[in-house]
Design a protein around this motif. Sequence first.
Motif, PDB file in Angstrom:
ATOM      1  N   ILE A 165       0.847  -1.189   0.000  1.00  0.00           N
ATOM      2  CA  ILE A 165       0.000   0.000   0.000  1.00  0.00           C
ATOM      3  C   ILE A 165       0.888   1.246   0.000  1.00  0.00           C
ATOM      4  O   ILE A 165       1.670   1.470   0.932  1.00  0.00           O
ATOM      5  CB  ILE A 165      -0.938   0.014   1.220  1.00  0.00           C
ATOM      6  N   GLY A 166       0.775   2.049  -1.065  1.00  0.00           N
ATOM      7  CA  GLY A 166       1.648   3.201  -1.215  1.00  0.00           C
ATOM      8  C   GLY A 166       0.910   4.526  -1.244  1.00  0.00           C
ATOM      9  O   GLY A 166      -0.240   4.607  -1.694  1.00  0.00           O
ATOM     10  N   TYR A 167       1.604   5.571  -0.777  1.00  0.00           N
ATOM     11  CA  TYR A 167       0.987   6.898  -0.674  1.00  0.00           C
ATOM     12  C   TYR A 167       2.063   7.946  -0.410  1.00  0.00           C
ATOM     13  O   TYR A 167       3.161   7.632   0.070  1.00  0.00           O
ATOM     14  CB  TYR A 167      -0.020   6.912   0.487  1.00  0.00           C
ATOM     15  N   PRO A 168       1.776   9.207  -0.689  1.00  0.00           N
ATOM     16  CA  PRO A 168       2.684  10.289  -0.277  1.00  0.00           C
ATOM     17  C   PRO A 168       2.447  10.621   1.201  1.00  0.00           C
ATOM     18  O   PRO A 168       1.396  10.295   1.746  1.00  0.00           O
ATOM     19  CB  PRO A 168       2.265  11.452  -1.181  1.00  0.00           C
ATOM     20  N   ILE A 169       3.412  11.238   1.805  1.00  0.00           N
ATOM     21  CA  ILE A 169       3.244  11.696   3.187  1.00  0.00           C
ATOM     22  C   ILE A 169       2.721  13.129   3.167  1.00  0.00           C
ATOM     23  O   ILE A 169       3.317  14.028   2.555  1.00  0.00           O
ATOM     24  CB  ILE A 169       4.580  11.649   3.962  1.00  0.00           C
ATOM     25  N   TRP A 170       1.578  13.314   3.823  1.00  0.00           N
ATOM     26  CA  TRP A 170       0.982  14.647   3.951  1.00  0.00           C
ATOM     27  C   TRP A 170       0.892  14.997   5.438  1.00  0.00           C
ATOM     28  O   TRP A 170       0.264  14.271   6.207  1.00  0.00           O
ATOM     29  CB  TRP A 170      -0.421  14.670   3.344  1.00  0.00           C
ATOM     30  N   TRP A 171       1.503  16.075   5.829  1.00  0.00           N
ATOM     31  CA  TRP A 171       1.443  16.522   7.227  1.00  0.00           C
ATOM     32  C   TRP A 171       1.807  15.383   8.195  1.00  0.00           C
ATOM     33  O   TRP A 171       1.207  15.199   9.238  1.00  0.00           O
ATOM     34  CB  TRP A 171       0.054  17.057   7.553  1.00  0.00           C
TER      35      TRP A 171
END
Length: 242
Positions: A165-171
């Motif tokens: 499961i992949g995603y950008p880091i936001w805050w």
Amino acid sequence: MKRLFIPIIAAFCMLGITACGSSDNSSSKNAETSAQTVSSQQETQTQQTEQSAQVTESGKPDEEKAVTEQTENQPENPDTTESSGKDTIVVYFSATGTTKGVAERIASVTNADIFELIPAEPYSDADLDWNDKNSRTTIEMNDQKARPAIANDTVNLDSYTTVYIGYPIWWGDAPRIMSTFVEAHDFDGKTVIPFCTSGGSGIGRSGSNLASQAGSGNWLDGDRLDAGISESKIQDWINSMN
């Protein structure tokens, strides 16, 4: 004198008989021709009547009906969400394309299926402005209950044993759309490996937060991966988790 008239009278009689015979033959032939014509006309009318009745019954001529039946009997398009038979899938969200590139390399190294989560409302550049306190992403990340809708969440995880499961880091966390996804699926019996991309922040507690929201599955720690990471480095990372 009488002898002279007798042959003459006989000749006239013969001519009369011949004429009568010719007339009778001509009449017979005419009658036969007329009967054939009438019969042919009746046969044509009968065929036309049968064809009309056939069209009326089906609503379409036979050829058109055959085409219609062939079309109606064709199988429906296969379900595009069915499993390919692979046991690994990479599911990711990418707002700018950075996470997408990493996800594609992981899928290539692991010979996995890949699925991109598309937000129902795409994120604009203004939405992604973290310097704006009123931007959409700022508002979402300040609200732990925010659950942005997913436009295409049709993926079926049942046949997979490993899920990246992949995603950008936001805050400092995973985007709220990832919470929408993990809460909607059952990860029981699956190994789940989170990974992220960022400008410098690590994965932090984003993976464990998603694990808590999912409530099922064997979640590994995961890691932050550089945007330009090579496939050989990805393989090293995967080997380090075994």
